[in-house]
Design a protein around this motif. Structure first.
Motif, PDB file in Angstrom:
ATOM      1  N   ARG A 259       0.806  -1.221   0.000  1.00  0.00           N
ATOM      2  CA  ARG A 259       0.000   0.000   0.000  1.00  0.00           C
ATOM      3  C   ARG A 259       0.841   1.274   0.000  1.00  0.00           C
ATOM      4  NH1 ARG A 259      -3.666  -3.440   2.828  1.00  0.00           N
ATOM      5  NH2 ARG A 259      -5.792  -3.217   1.970  1.00  0.00           N
ATOM      6  N   HIS A 260       2.078   1.170   0.474  1.00  0.00           N
ATOM      7  CA  HIS A 260       2.932   2.358   0.563  1.00  0.00           C
ATOM      8  C   HIS A 260       3.478   2.734  -0.808  1.00  0.00           C
ATOM      9  CE1 HIS A 260       3.060   2.409   5.006  1.00  0.00           C
ATOM     10  NE2 HIS A 260       2.989   1.087   4.892  1.00  0.00           N
ATOM     11  N   HIS A 261       3.611   4.046  -1.037  1.00  0.00           N
ATOM     12  CA  HIS A 261       4.103   4.527  -2.319  1.00  0.00           C
ATOM     13  C   HIS A 261       5.613   4.377  -2.428  1.00  0.00           C
ATOM     14  CE1 HIS A 261       0.400   7.384  -2.848  1.00  0.00           C
ATOM     15  NE2 HIS A 261       0.100   6.108  -2.973  1.00  0.00           N
ATOM     16  N   SER A 262       6.043   3.954  -3.573  1.00  0.00           N
ATOM     17  CA  SER A 262       7.470   3.845  -3.871  1.00  0.00           C
ATOM     18  C   SER A 262       8.049   5.225  -4.195  1.00  0.00           C
ATOM     19  CB  SER A 262       7.666   2.903  -5.063  1.00  0.00           C
ATOM     20  OG  SER A 262       9.027   2.822  -5.426  1.00  0.00           O
ATOM     21  N   ASP A 263       9.376   5.295  -4.267  1.00  0.00           N
ATOM     22  CA  ASP A 263      10.027   6.549  -4.662  1.00  0.00           C
ATOM     23  C   ASP A 263       9.712   6.902  -6.107  1.00  0.00           C
ATOM     24  OD1 ASP A 263      11.158   6.783  -2.167  1.00  0.00           O
ATOM     25  OD2 ASP A 263      13.164   6.165  -2.792  1.00  0.00           O
ATOM     26  N   TYR A 264       9.582   5.873  -6.950  1.00  0.00           N
ATOM     27  CA  TYR A 264       9.399   6.073  -8.381  1.00  0.00           C
ATOM     28  C   TYR A 264       8.183   5.275  -8.871  1.00  0.00           C
ATOM     29  CZ  TYR A 264      14.131   7.917  -7.988  1.00  0.00           C
ATOM     30  OH  TYR A 264      15.218   8.652  -7.614  1.00  0.00           O
ATOM     31  N   VAL A 265       7.880   5.414 -10.147  1.00  0.00           N
ATOM     32  CA  VAL A 265       6.764   4.682 -10.745  1.00  0.00           C
ATOM     33  C   VAL A 265       7.303   3.558 -11.613  1.00  0.00           C
ATOM     34  CG1 VAL A 265       4.806   4.848 -12.342  1.00  0.00           C
ATOM     35  CG2 VAL A 265       5.245   6.700 -10.719  1.00  0.00           C
ATOM     36  N   ASP A 266       6.756   2.377 -11.413  1.00  0.00           N
ATOM     37  CA  ASP A 266       7.117   1.216 -12.222  1.00  0.00           C
ATOM     38  C   ASP A 266       6.506   1.383 -13.609  1.00  0.00           C
ATOM     39  OD1 ASP A 266       7.049  -1.295 -13.525  1.00  0.00           O
ATOM     40  OD2 ASP A 266       7.119  -2.361 -11.614  1.00  0.00           O
ATOM     41  N   VAL A 267       7.339   1.558 -14.618  1.00  0.00           N
ATOM     42  CA  VAL A 267       6.843   1.862 -15.958  1.00  0.00           C
ATOM     43  C   VAL A 267       6.000   0.720 -16.520  1.00  0.00           C
ATOM     44  CG1 VAL A 267       8.916   1.054 -17.174  1.00  0.00           C
ATOM     45  CG2 VAL A 267       7.479   2.817 -18.220  1.00  0.00           C
ATOM     46  N   GLU A 268       6.366  -0.521 -16.219  1.00  0.00           N
ATOM     47  CA  GLU A 268       5.600  -1.657 -16.744  1.00  0.00           C
ATOM     48  C   GLU A 268       4.220  -1.738 -16.101  1.00  0.00           C
ATOM     49  OE1 GLU A 268       6.395  -3.284 -19.340  1.00  0.00           O
ATOM     50  OE2 GLU A 268       8.354  -2.288 -19.476  1.00  0.00           O
ATOM     51  N   MET A 269       4.158  -1.479 -14.825  1.00  0.00           N
ATOM     52  CA  MET A 269       2.870  -1.451 -14.134  1.00  0.00           C
ATOM     53  C   MET A 269       1.977  -0.352 -14.711  1.00  0.00           C
ATOM     54  SD  MET A 269       2.223  -0.837 -10.059  1.00  0.00           S
ATOM     55  CE  MET A 269       0.660  -0.186  -9.460  1.00  0.00           C
TER      56      MET A 269
END
Length: 321
Positions: A259-269
């Motif tokens: 549920r916690h946000h990552s530092d970056y966005v997973d491009v594949e997701m």
């Protein structure tokens, strides 16, 4: 083809000394013996926050970013019960107008996401009244920016009290007591613990509110995993809006802390989602909710530019083929 525009939230990781959320606690306020001097200090902090917001918008313009979420902490202590006589808008109106004119001149979409304590489905009268006060502040800020407040403020449904159905009906009951101007300002977002996409759609369709689809939240909390079945319904909630569809994008910090946000966005997701919606609407504005703010946007765009299924428009926008 569908245009995808990326935006980020409040703070820049690149622009130094540009926090738009500088504050003063009430304890600090009380330590200043001269009340008028204390209020002037509050106004000085607010003006500095607006000046830094202006700097951030210039940073966005330079980097071809057209979508930005303003901080809801521009005005410290704005609705504190001991400062209800403070006309905070009077001191900041000129700077507010200047910031708004810059955003409008450069065709920037800006909006707000008030803090979690804004709960419109609460059965506690004081919580509901304070929520309306906070939303009124956002409304006044948008009016001061000379920006149409329509669909500029995204909220979660609120608290889950005993049963989901009862909590949803409480939202509907309380909605009748929300001033019309504030009603028009609001969008609703599905969340990661309490109200699923289907729950939020129920309210949005019943009350005529646009739905901001949070893909990460849906993956964390859903009744029906196949969100694609409801995408047309999400699109329909925006049919009367002057703005393009808005969604939130983020990625899990880890499997254990999904549920916690990552530092970056997973491009594949992200592209798992985009592949399903491409061609269904002319444009989607995607607000990045990642810890690294604008750095996450720049990193994501650099990864997107390597793909063959997109066509880059500028520093934050692209077509998905």
């Amino acid at each position: 083809m569908t245009i995808i525009r990326l935006g980020y939230v409040a703070m820049s990781m690149e622009l130094k000394n540009a926090s738009p959320s500088q504050t003063m606690t009430f304890a600090q306020f009380q330590k200043i013996d001269d009340r008028e001097a204390a209020i002037r200090k509050l106004e000085k902090i607010t003006l500095k926050n607006l000046e830094n917001t202006h700097r951030l918008l210039k940073h966005n313009f330079f980097n071809e970013i057209h979508f930005y979420r303003l901080t809801s902490r521009l005005i410290p202590l704005a609705n504190h019960e001991a400062l209800l006589d403070w006309n905070y808008m009077s001191a900041i109106k000129d700077k507010l107008r200047e910031v708004g004119e810059y955003a409008k001149k450069n065709n920037m979409r800006i909006d707000f996401h008030p803090d979690h304590f804004v709960v419109l489905n609460s059965d506690k009268k004081d919580v509901f009244i304070n929520s309306i006060k906070t939303l009124k502040m956002h409304y006044l800020l948008l009016k001061g920016l000379k920006i149409d407040p329509t669909h500029r403020c995204v909220l979660h449904v609120g608290g889950k009290y005993q049963e989901t159905e009862q909590s949803l009906e409480s939202f509907i009951d309380n909605w009748a007591d929300v001033p019309t101007g504030i009603q028009k300002m609001i969008m609703l977002e599905n969340d990661d613990k309490s109200f699923t996409l289907e729950d939020t759609l129920y309210l949005c369709e019943k009350l005529g509110i646009p739905l901001v689809f949070d893909y990460h939240h849906h993956l964390a909390h859903h009744q029906n995993e196949c969100w694609e079945e409801n995408w047309d319904r999400v699109v329909a909630t925006w049919r009367d809006s002057p703005l393009p569809i808005k969604m939130h994008i983020s990625s899990p910090k880890s499997v254990a802390e999904f549920r916690h946000h990552s530092d970056y966005v997973d491009v594949e997701m992200f592209f798992d989602f985009l592949k399903e919606v491409k061609g269904t609407v002319p444009q989607i504005d995607c607000m990045i909710e990642a810890k690294k703010k604008d750095e996450a946007l720049f990193t994501l765009m650099n990864e997107i530019k390597k793909r063959e299924d997109i066509e880059v428009i500028d520093g934050s926008s692209f077509y998905i083929k």
